[in-house]
Design an enzyme around this catalytic site. Structure first.
Site, mmCIF file in Angstrom:
data_model
loop_
_atom_site.group_PDB
_atom_site.id
_atom_site.type_symbol
_atom_site.label_atom_id
_atom_site.label_comp_id
_atom_site.label_asym_id
_atom_site.label_seq_id
_atom_site.Cartn_x
_atom_site.Cartn_y
_atom_site.Cartn_z
ATOM 1 C CG ASP A 78 -0.131 -0.054 2.535
ATOM 2 O OD1 ASP A 78 0.798 -0.883 2.631
ATOM 3 O OD2 ASP A 78 -0.436 0.718 3.456
ATOM 4 C CE1 TYR A 118 4.768 -0.827 12.770
ATOM 5 C CE2 TYR A 118 2.561 -0.217 12.057
ATOM 6 C CZ TYR A 118 3.753 -0.877 11.830
ATOM 7 O OH TYR A 118 3.918 -1.587 10.669
ATOM 8 C CE LYS A 136 3.298 -4.283 9.395
ATOM 9 N NZ LYS A 136 3.029 -3.825 7.997
#
Length: 259
Positions: free
Chosen positions: A24, A143, A173
């Site tokens: 992406d 994150y 992730k």
């Protein structure tokens, strides 16, 4: 978990482990090397062993004929490096858009500890509700990233992955903490499968060593973009990473996939 959600999770992984190649980056970085002829890159990485590829919804037509029966994930937010704030990720699509694009899952990025965390937290919660109503799994890219936040600190990463689970993500992730021992804390912070981001390319051996460390800590795979799609041989790099994720190979054995 709904039957449909479980079935679609199986389409983007193999036996509970995951090798996803996100592409992406055309939104974030523009048409960089590896993405101009994205058809050839998708063909190479999926032949090399990638379980799934990930793009924004507008690329779907270029994905399906080249993914060799691999899974497909549509990403639902983004930003650019030339905009006012790269960390200000905004919605770029809906779960229904992803369904129409033929996706097997959706993904959403959140920076825990960032200035835009409140909005991203709300939006991730909304995405998981929308997705689960349709039996669609959600990959949360969670994150630890913001002013004064160490993006590789295991405590902060553990908070990020737990937040993703709390908001309904099926797969999480996050960044690698740097070694297997500290990454165990991250993995143990959630009951959901944890996969690591590839980050900026640092060389084949270092990249594969990070994958090996994450797997040794109980991680379930990787979502690796530039280290694969910008590699001189994307198919070989995907094959090397797959050897660790799916065949439990050592780093030296994985390196042999480059000949």
């Amino acid at each position: 978990m709904h039957t449909g959600t479980r079935a679609r999770l199986d389409r983007i992984g193999t036996d509970g482990n995951y090798l996803t190649v996100p592409m992406d980056h055309g939104v974030t970085l523009g048409p960089v090397a590896g993405l101009r002829d994205i058809e050839s890159t998708i063909n190479a990485v999926t032949r090399g062993g990638a379980d799934a590829v990930l793009t924004q919804k507008g690329i779907a037509e270029r994905v399906h004929q080249n993914k060799n029966d691999a899974g497909y994930i549509v990403h639902l937010n983004g930003s650019t490096v030339i905009g006012p704030d790269e960390d200000d990720k905004r919605r770029t699509g809906t779960v229904e858009d992803a369904v129409r694009a033929g996706a097997d899952a959706v993904s959403f990025h959140i920076n825990v500890g960032g200035n835009h965390e409140p909005d991203q937290l709300t939006e991730l919660s909304e995405v998981t509700s929308e997705a689960h109503a349709l039996g669609m799994p959600v990959l949360a890219m969670a994150y630890a990233r913001g002013p004064g936040v160490d993006g590789h600190d295991p405590e902060s990463l553990g908070h990020a992955v737990r937040l993703a689970e709390e908001l309904g993500a099926d797969l999480v992730k996050t960044a690698y903490s740097g070694d297997a021992e500290s990454f165990e804390h991250v993995v143990d912070s959630t009951a959901k499968p944890v996969i690591i981001a590839g980050g900026s390319p640092e060389g084949d051996r270092a990249t594969l060593a990070a994958v090996r460390g994450a797997m040794d800590a109980g991680g379930r795979g990787v979502s690796m973009g530039r280290s694969i799609f910008q590699h001189d041989d994307p198919g070989a790099m995907a094959s090397a990473v797959s050897a660790i994720v799916h065949d439990d190979a050592a780093v030296e054995d994985a390196l042999a996939h480059f000949g």
